[in-house]
Motif scaffolding. Sequence first.
Motif, PDB file in Angstrom:
ATOM      1  N   ALA A 278       0.831  -1.200   0.000  1.00 56.59           N
ATOM      2  CA  ALA A 278       0.000   0.000   0.000  1.00 56.59           C
ATOM      3  C   ALA A 278       0.864   1.248   0.000  1.00 56.59           C
ATOM      4  CB  ALA A 278      -0.947  -0.013   1.200  1.00 56.59           C
ATOM      5  N   GLY A 279       2.008   1.153  -0.683  1.00 61.55           N
ATOM      6  CA  GLY A 279       2.839   2.336  -0.826  1.00 61.55           C
ATOM      7  C   GLY A 279       3.761   2.567   0.345  1.00 61.55           C
ATOM      8  N   ALA A 280       4.766   1.702   0.521  1.00 63.05           N
ATOM      9  CA  ALA A 280       5.801   1.937   1.520  1.00 63.05           C
ATOM     10  C   ALA A 280       7.052   1.243   1.019  1.00 63.05           C
ATOM     11  CB  ALA A 280       5.395   1.383   2.879  1.00 63.05           C
TER      12      ALA A 280
ATOM     13  N   TYR B  59       0.848   3.284   5.762  1.00 68.28           N
ATOM     14  CA  TYR B  59       1.009   3.148   4.314  1.00 68.28           C
ATOM     15  C   TYR B  59       0.498   4.394   3.595  1.00 68.28           C
ATOM     16  CZ  TYR B  59       1.826  -1.749   5.458  1.00 68.28           C
ATOM     17  OH  TYR B  59       2.334  -2.915   5.976  1.00 68.28           O
ATOM     18  N   THR B  60       1.314   4.874   2.628  1.00 66.26           N
ATOM     19  CA  THR B  60       0.965   6.155   2.009  1.00 66.26           C
ATOM     20  C   THR B  60      -0.292   6.088   1.144  1.00 66.26           C
ATOM     21  OG1 THR B  60       2.351   5.667   0.109  1.00 66.26           O
ATOM     22  CG2 THR B  60       3.363   6.919   1.888  1.00 66.26           C
ATOM     23  N   MET B  61      -0.691   4.900   0.723  1.00 68.73           N
ATOM     24  CA  MET B  61      -1.846   4.849  -0.164  1.00 68.73           C
ATOM     25  C   MET B  61      -3.182   4.927   0.570  1.00 68.73           C
ATOM     26  SD  MET B  61      -1.107   2.305  -3.243  1.00 68.73           S
ATOM     27  CE  MET B  61      -0.057   2.788  -4.585  1.00 68.73           C
ATOM     28  N   PHE B  62      -3.145   4.758   1.877  1.00 71.87           N
ATOM     29  CA  PHE B  62      -4.392   4.893   2.623  1.00 71.87           C
ATOM     30  C   PHE B  62      -4.538   6.325   3.109  1.00 71.87           C
ATOM     31  CE2 PHE B  62      -3.448   0.282   3.766  1.00 71.87           C
ATOM     32  CZ  PHE B  62      -4.258  -0.204   2.751  1.00 71.87           C
TER      33      PHE B  62
END
Lengths: 540, 154
Positions: A278-280, B59-62
């Motif tokens: 999720a983007g890390a 997490y950057t997408m949340f």
Amino acid sequence: MAKIYNLLLCAGASCISSGGYSFRDKLVEELKKHNIENMVNIVETGCVGICELGPVVIVYPDGVFYKKLKPEDAKDIVEEHLLKGRVVGRLLYKEKDSEKIVQQASQIPFFQKQLKIVLRNCGIINPESLEEYIGKDGYSALAKVLTEMKPEDVIKEIKDSGLRGRGGAGFPTGLKWELVRNSKGGEKYVICNADEGDPGAFMDRSVLEGDPFSVIEAMTIAGYAVGAKQGYIYVRAEYPLAIKRLRSAIKKAYEENLLGKNIFGQNFDFDLEIRVGAGAFVCGEETALMHSVEGQRGTPSPKPPFPADRGLFGKPTLINNVETYANVCQIILKGSKWFSSIGTEKSKGTKVFALAGAINNTGLVEVPMGTTLKEMVYEIGGGLPNDKKFKAAQIGGPSGGCIPEEYIDTPLDYESVKKLGTIIGSGGLIVMSEDTCMVDLAKYFLEFTQDESCGKCPSCRIGTKKMLEILNRISKGRAKVEELDLLIHLGEQISKTALCGLGQTAPNPVLSTLKYFKDEYLEHINEKKCRAGVCFKKKK
Amino acid sequence: MNREEILKKYEPTRENLLYILHDIQDSKNEKYLSEEDLVAVSRYLKISRSEVVGVATFYTMFSVKKRGQHIIRVCVSPPCQLMGGNTIFNYLRKTLGVKEGETTSDNMFTLESSSCLGVCAVAPAMMIDDQMFGNLTPEKIDEIITRYREKKNG
Ligand SMILES: Cc1cc2nc3c(=O)[nH]c(=O)nc-3n(C[C@H](O)[C@H](O)[C@H](O)COP(=O)(O)O)c2cc1C
Ligand code: FES
């Protein structure tokens, strides 16, 4: 009517992002218009590699290569080439210097120098078709392993091949498999690291988009070898296309009993699931990745214990990178002798590099280990745009460093590159011309690691921030000369004390540019001058 | 799918937390996780609310803040920066009239930065939701933004 033409249309993320699907839609429309849809088979393949020229199409049986296609070009390809058999000259590739027109994909220098093991099927088969994969020897390796080899034999073959991990550290793969096999403790897991976060790296994405079955088959073999029944592929959420193709491939493998219970009718079960990040960036680090698979925050843990002893859910776990797995089936089929005959003494096989930055042929290339940087830049990469002068190449992403012009003859293998103070890493190769300021480059990379630091350990969280502050002052001409020593000192301390690889290697791009381009740093400080003309620009 | 339907799709184990958060967030017009969502997830998985918040904020997408219908993520990693990524980011800021992390007044777009999107060969690049866009220029951006706006109106 029989199919006369096969059109291989690159449907990798790069070609799609430059309009590949608009071209495809127009092509289908034109085929319908002329009533020849039945004659032509459009195969959407994975990445062909030469992203700079995208969207691209290869027309078979002739093997004609068309580049930079726009929707309007579909008409000519259909009316001229497919209907009249006349090659459309203006869409062909031209050699840089000689302006020689090259018609056949195989004759383009970019392709000629390459040796494809990992990318062997990318751009050639439809990645979602199990039949096409099987047509290219797919699943023969698993069949051989399950019917003729003991787990120990498989491990020996991988060990003898000399294959080393392609995820960055270059750890011997066979040895890792053996450690996991010998590790006590009932259940075991196999993981594929597809988090690919290094800026400048996109080889894993291309393998998953272009040949997902090769990774699934290799993971199944790994499961058999180490004694695991469950596998996970951890893919970053930034790769929706790779996830989609993997999902479809896993589903098909289950349907044909190539995953699940009693695979090939043998007493061997293996299940495979996808986990999406999720983007890390830090989740690419193996302990952080396993926390993320468990549904936790993706922060790293100190090692030991190593994953081989205590990994996912506290159980022995094998974790390898996508490209590492993509080598496995070929090693099983062609033998460790064949594999170890490629490359250098200690770096066996090939490496996929992602060419980006100031280079004509940006894209993906696979070459034997030990190919020199010069061959890479000038022969395969086609040199720099506008005949700019090569200044340096950044290799190994944010954990790596640069190779300056004076070392352009360096063979790209683990050992030679290490001698220069950098690493092969995941294989991102960013080419820089005299227009790049090295202070600026170091700053970009440090901004990246600072941004991605998970904050768990102070030396990474605070140390990189301090370094970045100094770099910012240098690029504004407000630093003192003594601060260069402080920068080095800080860098060395962070390397020694950070918890995980992210922090430990974060100072590398700074230390490396300081080593080779100290002059530029000094010019910024003493003369407020940036020879690349990047810093000190007047604000508009 | 509503939240309850999404939850029911998954076994109530911690392992599924990231999937559940992704699905719930994607299902909502404001592309975010509300307080009620976080509480519902924590009840379903039988873990504390703070555990769920811990993951949702790591997490950057949340996002736990409301966002626009489409999320634009501009790559700001070095290879894109070297190819003019900054100019692209500034142009988007100007065109959309928002700063990083903000949403346009018509709730159409939220502008975010991202680390490498893995299409560096066509730098500078950005992603809108699941779609990748490369070789960006101001003209190309105008074209793309217009297309999204037309799709909404048309
Ligand atoms: C900060 C950080 C990020 C990493 N990112 C990745 C990655 O994106 N992909 C990867 O395969 N390995 C990555 N690694 C390396 C993994 O920890 C691990 O060594 C690797 O997956 C092992 O596979 P291999 O032996 O096949 O290379 C990263 C390491 C660190 C410290
Ligand atoms: S650096 Fe922007 S896509 Fe890789």
